[in-house]
Design a protein around this motif. Structure first.
Motif, PDB file in Angstrom:
ATOM      1  N   ILE A  21     -16.877 -60.204  55.012  1.00 31.72           N
ATOM      2  CA  ILE A  21     -16.280 -59.571  56.195  1.00 31.72           C
ATOM      3  C   ILE A  21     -15.724 -60.645  57.115  1.00 31.72           C
ATOM      4  O   ILE A  21     -16.455 -61.519  57.579  1.00 31.72           O
ATOM      5  CB  ILE A  21     -17.332 -58.722  56.943  1.00 31.72           C
ATOM      6  N   ILE A  22     -14.425 -60.571  57.369  1.00 32.31           N
ATOM      7  CA  ILE A  22     -13.778 -61.525  58.268  1.00 32.31           C
ATOM      8  C   ILE A  22     -14.003 -61.124  59.717  1.00 32.31           C
ATOM      9  O   ILE A  22     -14.323 -61.944  60.563  1.00 32.31           O
ATOM     10  CB  ILE A  22     -12.265 -61.613  57.975  1.00 32.31           C
ATOM     11  N   SER A  23     -13.846 -59.830  60.002  1.00 31.78           N
ATOM     12  CA  SER A  23     -14.031 -59.356  61.379  1.00 31.78           C
ATOM     13  C   SER A  23     -14.224 -57.860  61.387  1.00 31.78           C
ATOM     14  O   SER A  23     -13.933 -57.158  60.404  1.00 31.78           O
ATOM     15  CB  SER A  23     -12.813 -59.711  62.243  1.00 31.78           C
ATOM     16  N   ILE A  24     -14.724 -57.377  62.514  1.00 37.28           N
ATOM     17  CA  ILE A  24     -14.775 -55.942  62.798  1.00 37.28           C
ATOM     18  C   ILE A  24     -13.937 -55.740  64.049  1.00 37.28           C
ATOM     19  O   ILE A  24     -14.227 -56.321  65.097  1.00 37.28           O
ATOM     20  CB  ILE A  24     -16.217 -55.456  63.018  1.00 37.28           C
ATOM     21  N   GLU A  25     -12.881 -54.949  63.950  1.00 38.68           N
ATOM     22  CA  GLU A  25     -11.944 -54.792  65.053  1.00 38.68           C
ATOM     23  C   GLU A  25     -12.011 -53.385  65.631  1.00 38.68           C
ATOM     24  O   GLU A  25     -12.050 -52.406  64.897  1.00 38.68           O
ATOM     25  CB  GLU A  25     -10.509 -55.084  64.585  1.00 38.68           C
ATOM     26  N   ASN A  33      -9.001 -75.786  74.356  1.00 36.06           N
ATOM     27  CA  ASN A  33      -7.682 -75.190  74.161  1.00 36.06           C
ATOM     28  C   ASN A  33      -7.528 -74.514  72.813  1.00 36.06           C
ATOM     29  O   ASN A  33      -6.428 -74.095  72.449  1.00 36.06           O
ATOM     30  CB  ASN A  33      -6.604 -76.271  74.325  1.00 36.06           C
ATOM     31  N   SER A  34      -8.622 -74.407  72.074  1.00 31.98           N
ATOM     32  CA  SER A  34      -8.606 -73.635  70.820  1.00 31.98           C
ATOM     33  C   SER A  34      -8.878 -72.181  71.192  1.00 31.98           C
ATOM     34  O   SER A  34      -9.964 -71.847  71.670  1.00 31.98           O
ATOM     35  CB  SER A  34      -9.692 -74.131  69.867  1.00 31.98           C
ATOM     36  N   GLY A  35      -7.892 -71.320  71.017  1.00 32.36           N
ATOM     37  CA  GLY A  35      -8.064 -69.951  71.492  1.00 32.36           C
ATOM     38  C   GLY A  35      -7.495 -68.920  70.553  1.00 32.36           C
ATOM     39  O   GLY A  35      -6.720 -69.211  69.645  1.00 32.36           O
ATOM     40  N   SER A  36      -7.941 -67.685  70.772  1.00 34.96           N
ATOM     41  CA  SER A  36      -7.343 -66.532  70.142  1.00 34.96           C
ATOM     42  C   SER A  36      -7.440 -66.604  68.621  1.00 34.96           C
ATOM     43  O   SER A  36      -8.511 -66.549  68.066  1.00 34.96           O
ATOM     44  CB  SER A  36      -5.894 -66.410  70.622  1.00 34.96           C
ATOM     45  N   CYS A  37      -6.296 -66.735  67.937  1.00 33.26           N
ATOM     46  CA  CYS A  37      -6.304 -66.724  66.472  1.00 33.26           C
ATOM     47  C   CYS A  37      -7.099 -67.877  65.878  1.00 33.26           C
ATOM     48  O   CYS A  37      -7.685 -67.743  64.816  1.00 33.26           O
ATOM     49  CB  CYS A  37      -4.868 -66.779  65.947  1.00 33.26           C
ATOM     50  N   VAL A  80      -9.287 -60.864  72.057  1.00 30.81           N
ATOM     51  CA  VAL A  80      -8.516 -59.625  72.094  1.00 30.81           C
ATOM     52  C   VAL A  80      -7.108 -59.886  71.577  1.00 30.81           C
ATOM     53  O   VAL A  80      -6.596 -61.001  71.629  1.00 30.81           O
ATOM     54  CB  VAL A  80      -8.426 -59.027  73.526  1.00 30.81           C
ATOM     55  N   GLY A  81      -6.489 -58.839  71.058  1.00 34.00           N
ATOM     56  CA  GLY A  81      -5.103 -58.909  70.621  1.00 34.00           C
ATOM     57  C   GLY A  81      -4.292 -57.887  71.377  1.00 34.00           C
ATOM     58  O   GLY A  81      -4.840 -56.990  72.030  1.00 34.00           O
ATOM     59  N   TYR A  82      -2.982 -57.998  71.301  1.00 29.69           N
ATOM     60  CA  TYR A  82      -2.144 -57.101  72.080  1.00 29.69           C
ATOM     61  C   TYR A  82      -0.911 -56.685  71.308  1.00 29.69           C
ATOM     62  O   TYR A  82      -0.521 -57.305  70.315  1.00 29.69           O
ATOM     63  CB  TYR A  82      -1.736 -57.751  73.408  1.00 29.69           C
ATOM     64  N   SER A  83      -0.308 -55.608  71.765  1.00 30.53           N
ATOM     65  CA  SER A  83       0.929 -55.101  71.202  1.00 30.53           C
ATOM     66  C   SER A  83       2.066 -55.368  72.180  1.00 30.53           C
ATOM     67  O   SER A  83       1.862 -55.387  73.390  1.00 30.53           O
ATOM     68  CB  SER A  83       0.830 -53.590  70.947  1.00 30.53           C
ATOM     69  N   ILE A  84       3.253 -55.580  71.656  1.00 28.31           N
ATOM     70  CA  ILE A  84       4.446 -55.756  72.481  1.00 28.31           C
ATOM     71  C   ILE A  84       5.394 -54.604  72.175  1.00 28.31           C
ATOM     72  O   ILE A  84       5.825 -54.428  71.036  1.00 28.31           O
ATOM     73  CB  ILE A  84       5.131 -57.101  72.200  1.00 28.31           C
ATOM     74  N   ALA A 108       9.944 -55.330  78.403  1.00 34.30           N
ATOM     75  CA  ALA A 108       8.847 -55.483  77.445  1.00 34.30           C
ATOM     76  C   ALA A 108       7.532 -55.071  78.098  1.00 34.30           C
ATOM     77  O   ALA A 108       7.288 -55.355  79.270  1.00 34.30           O
ATOM     78  CB  ALA A 108       8.762 -56.923  76.961  1.00 34.30           C
ATOM     79  N   ILE A 109       6.704 -54.389  77.329  1.00 31.49           N
ATOM     80  CA  ILE A 109       5.365 -53.990  77.754  1.00 31.49           C
ATOM     81  C   ILE A 109       4.369 -54.674  76.824  1.00 31.49           C
ATOM     82  O   ILE A 109       4.436 -54.504  75.610  1.00 31.49           O
ATOM     83  CB  ILE A 109       5.174 -52.469  77.688  1.00 31.49           C
ATOM     84  N   ILE A 110       3.477 -55.465  77.401  1.00 31.41           N
ATOM     85  CA  ILE A 110       2.448 -56.153  76.623  1.00 31.41           C
ATOM     86  C   ILE A 110       1.121 -55.485  76.946  1.00 31.41           C
ATOM     87  O   ILE A 110       0.696 -55.468  78.101  1.00 31.41           O
ATOM     88  CB  ILE A 110       2.391 -57.643  76.984  1.00 31.41           C
ATOM     89  N   VAL A 111       0.474 -54.915  75.948  1.00 31.94           N
ATOM     90  CA  VAL A 111      -0.726 -54.114  76.183  1.00 31.94           C
ATOM     91  C   VAL A 111      -1.860 -54.581  75.272  1.00 31.94           C
ATOM     92  O   VAL A 111      -1.677 -54.685  74.055  1.00 31.94           O
ATOM     93  CB  VAL A 111      -0.456 -52.612  75.921  1.00 31.94           C
ATOM     94  N   THR A 112      -3.010 -54.879  75.861  1.00 25.76           N
ATOM     95  CA  THR A 112      -4.193 -55.224  75.066  1.00 25.76           C
ATOM     96  C   THR A 112      -4.617 -54.013  74.255  1.00 25.76           C
ATOM     97  O   THR A 112      -4.912 -52.957  74.809  1.00 25.76           O
ATOM     98  CB  THR A 112      -5.343 -55.684  75.978  1.00 25.76           C
ATOM     99  N   THR A 113      -4.663 -54.178  72.932  1.00 24.50           N
ATOM    100  CA  THR A 113      -4.949 -53.041  72.060  1.00 24.50           C
ATOM    101  C   THR A 113      -6.110 -53.284  71.093  1.00 24.50           C
ATOM    102  O   THR A 113      -6.544 -52.349  70.420  1.00 24.50           O
ATOM    103  CB  THR A 113      -3.703 -52.682  71.216  1.00 24.50           C
ATOM    104  N   VAL A 114      -6.610 -54.522  70.986  1.00 18.68           N
ATOM    105  CA  VAL A 114      -7.625 -54.846  69.978  1.00 18.68           C
ATOM    106  C   VAL A 114      -8.673 -55.773  70.584  1.00 18.68           C
ATOM    107  O   VAL A 114      -8.342 -56.670  71.355  1.00 18.68           O
ATOM    108  CB  VAL A 114      -6.992 -55.563  68.764  1.00 18.68           C
ATOM    109  N   ILE A 115      -9.934 -55.564  70.243  1.00 18.16           N
ATOM    110  CA  ILE A 115     -10.991 -56.530  70.528  1.00 18.16           C
ATOM    111  C   ILE A 115     -11.720 -56.816  69.223  1.00 18.16           C
ATOM    112  O   ILE A 115     -11.893 -55.921  68.380  1.00 18.16           O
ATOM    113  CB  ILE A 115     -11.972 -56.028  71.610  1.00 18.16           C
ATOM    114  N   VAL A 116     -12.125 -58.079  69.034  1.00 14.56           N
ATOM    115  CA  VAL A 116     -12.642 -58.548  67.753  1.00 14.56           C
ATOM    116  C   VAL A 116     -14.129 -58.873  67.850  1.00 14.56           C
ATOM    117  O   VAL A 116     -14.579 -59.503  68.808  1.00 14.56           O
ATOM    118  CB  VAL A 116     -11.874 -59.812  67.302  1.00 14.56           C
ATOM    119  N   TYR A 117     -14.871 -58.443  66.825  1.00 16.42           N
ATOM    120  CA  TYR A 117     -16.281 -58.797  66.649  1.00 16.42           C
ATOM    121  C   TYR A 117     -16.444 -59.440  65.275  1.00 16.42           C
ATOM    122  O   TYR A 117     -15.637 -59.194  64.368  1.00 16.42           O
ATOM    123  CB  TYR A 117     -17.186 -57.566  66.740  1.00 16.42           C
TER     124      TYR A 117
END
Length: 504
Positions: free
Chosen positions: A322-326, A362-366, A392-396, A404-413
């Motif tokens: 399992i890589i992640s649970i989203e 400065n290591s972040g996100s992905c 967290v991840g987001y949609s554009i 443009a609308i940037i919306v947080t749509t995902v959180i990762v466990y």
């Protein structure tokens, strides 16, 4: 839900997502002014149609942006999230809190925009979420913003990855990697060559190389190298012309039989491989396949495309790990939170490699996603500093007026249902000097037995304690358009698919 669907459909009819027609952002319509708050009390389609038809274009922009936020924003549906009860998961405030309050967020003397556009800005800035943003079409069109997000800068240097080697007390720079389409490749410099001089100047350190090995486009220089040919060391003088080239997102070296693979970002487009950063990573694994262990350097990597980091993480894992649970918003039906478990679908090329990660603040996100997916399964140690903490991840999405609308749509466990979001990934050995970090990792890699014992951070990182776009800041100090670095890069550009899926 019917009203939301109608608004989104109307927006798609008037401005299709693939080819949005630019509307008047000045809102000069002569139609009767409508208070969008009244839409909360509408029960019939006929009444809604009347209101929509009598709105100004900027009022429609506000309404469209509100409904996108109300439907897609992850934390508007926080009742389905775990853990519950913290401030981060609070639901959105009632609609009336967003309307007519723009004077608290903006100095209208400095920002000359229609009231409805200011309200739209305020609605997004008011959230305790630095990643959910509204981009005014007068500042950036949707297509221009996406292009800006995907853009990468060309370089004007020699185009090699070098490493200092000490032999008989003398230091020399050896070429470890030649970048595609670079001046070095065009001049037929090869891996294993030793750089002696550039433009007549001796180069012995990486600092020398960075200082000397560059120049304006179209200018030429001479490079003297030494090369082993048929068991003999020969010197060659090569003429090189500096031309712009696209640098790789993955660099690699082999140091004392240890592979050191650096990933600078994760991107699907504008890379030296048609498979994006993932393709470059596969090339690096192939080039280092005979090494004893692998160090993956993610220092100063802000993240990038979610699908790329999933594919790269999978190459270090066994099938079905399992890589992640989203958790993400269900865009197909009710708008509730759904759970998606991300697996490695087959054995990874590097599944049997002993792996160490290098990371810093400065290591972040992905880059954190990549690390978390591997360390939760393989217990790979991390050397360096506590990471940024963006899980967290987001949609554009395009707005009604083609902003443009940037919306947080995902959180990762991770597989243990723990998240590094806001807390970061703690190192097993904390070091701050870059040379010390690499030297320590090389020593551990040679021994090849250390396992991870650290956890995620235990306190909320300073960058998450307050919204950098908070209402206390004056408009002159406020960064209205977030940059690539601000957003942390873990993105999902949904374009037409999300709204089409939702409205059909």
């Amino acid at each position: 839900m019917k009203m939301i669907s109608t608004i989104l459909k109307t927006g798609l009819i008037l401005c299709s997502i693939l080819g949005l027609i630019a509307c008047d952002v000045n809102g000069t319509s002569s139609k009767k002014s409508i208070d969008p708050a009244d839409l909360d009390n509408i029960t019939s389609q006929e009444t809604f149609d009347f209101y929509w038809d009598n709105m100004t274009e900027n009022q429609r922009e506000f309404e469209y942006c509100y409904e996108i936020l109300d439907y897609f924003y992850l934390f508007a549906h926080s009742d389905s999230l775990k853990p519950k009860g913290t401030a981060w998961y609070n639901q959105l405030q009632p609609r009336y809190r967003y309307i007519g309050s723009s004077s608290f967020a903006f100095d209208t003397k400095q920002i000359q925009k229609p009231a409805e556009i200011l309200d739209t800005y305020f609605m997004y800035i008011a959230l305790s979420d630095m990643y959910t943003q509204y981009i005014d079409p007068a500042e950036f069109s949707f297509e221009d913003f996406v292009e800006e997000m995907e853009a990468r800068d060309n370089l004007l240097d020699l185009g090699v990855n070098v490493h200092p080697i000490v032999h008989d007390g003398d230091t020399s720079l050896v070429v470890m990697q030649v970048f595609k389409e670079s001046p070095a490749e065009k001049a037929k410099i090869a891996e294993g060559d030793t750089l002696l001089t550039i433009n007549g100047l001796v180069v012995k350190t990486i600092a020398d190389y960075k200082l000397i090995a560059n120049g304006p486009a179209g200018t030429s220089t001479s490079v003297v190298i030494s090369r082993n040919e048929n068991g003999e060391t020969v010197q060659k003088t090569l003429d090189i012309t500096y031309v712009p080239y696209l640098p790789p997102t993955v660099n690699y070296k082999i140091i004392d039989s240890i592979a050191v693979i650096q990933i600078t970002e994760y991107t699907e487009t504008n890379t030296t491989s048609d498979q994006g950063t993932y393709g470059e990573f596969l090339e690096a694994l192939e080039a280092t396949k005979n090494t004893k262990a692998t160090i993956i350097d993610l220092r100063n990597n802000p993240g990038g495309d979610g699908e790329q980091c999933k594919a790269i993480a999978a190459e270090s894992l066994n099938k079905n790990d399992i890589i992640s649970i989203e958790y993400s918003v269900d865009t197909a039906a009710t708008g509730e939170i759904v759970t998606d478990t991300i697996f490695a679908t087959e054995d990874g090329i590097a599944k049997d490699r002993y792996t160490i990660f290098l990371a810093n603040e400065n290591s972040g996100s992905c880059s954190e996603y990549h690390m978390a997916g591997v360390i939760a399964n393989k217990h790979s140690p991390v050397i360096g500093n506590l990471t940024y903490g963006k899980g967290v991840g987001y949609s554009i999405l395009p707005s009604y007026l083609e902003g443009a609308i940037i919306v947080t749509t995902v959180i990762v466990y991770d597989l243990n249902h723990k998240t590094y979001h806001m807390y970061g990934i703690a190192p097993d050995i904390e070091l701050h000097d870059d040379d010390d970090i690499l030297d320590t990792a090389l020593a551990i890699a040679k021994e090849g037995s250390m396992q991870r014992t650290a956890t995620y951070g235990t306190i909320v990182q300073p960058n998450f304690r307050q919204n950098p776009y908070s209402l206390e800041k004056k408009a002159a100090d406020k960064k209205i358009i977030p940059s690539r670095k601000d957003l942390g890069m873990y993105k999902i550009i949904r374009r037409e698919n999300v709204l089409k899926k939702f409205t059909h």
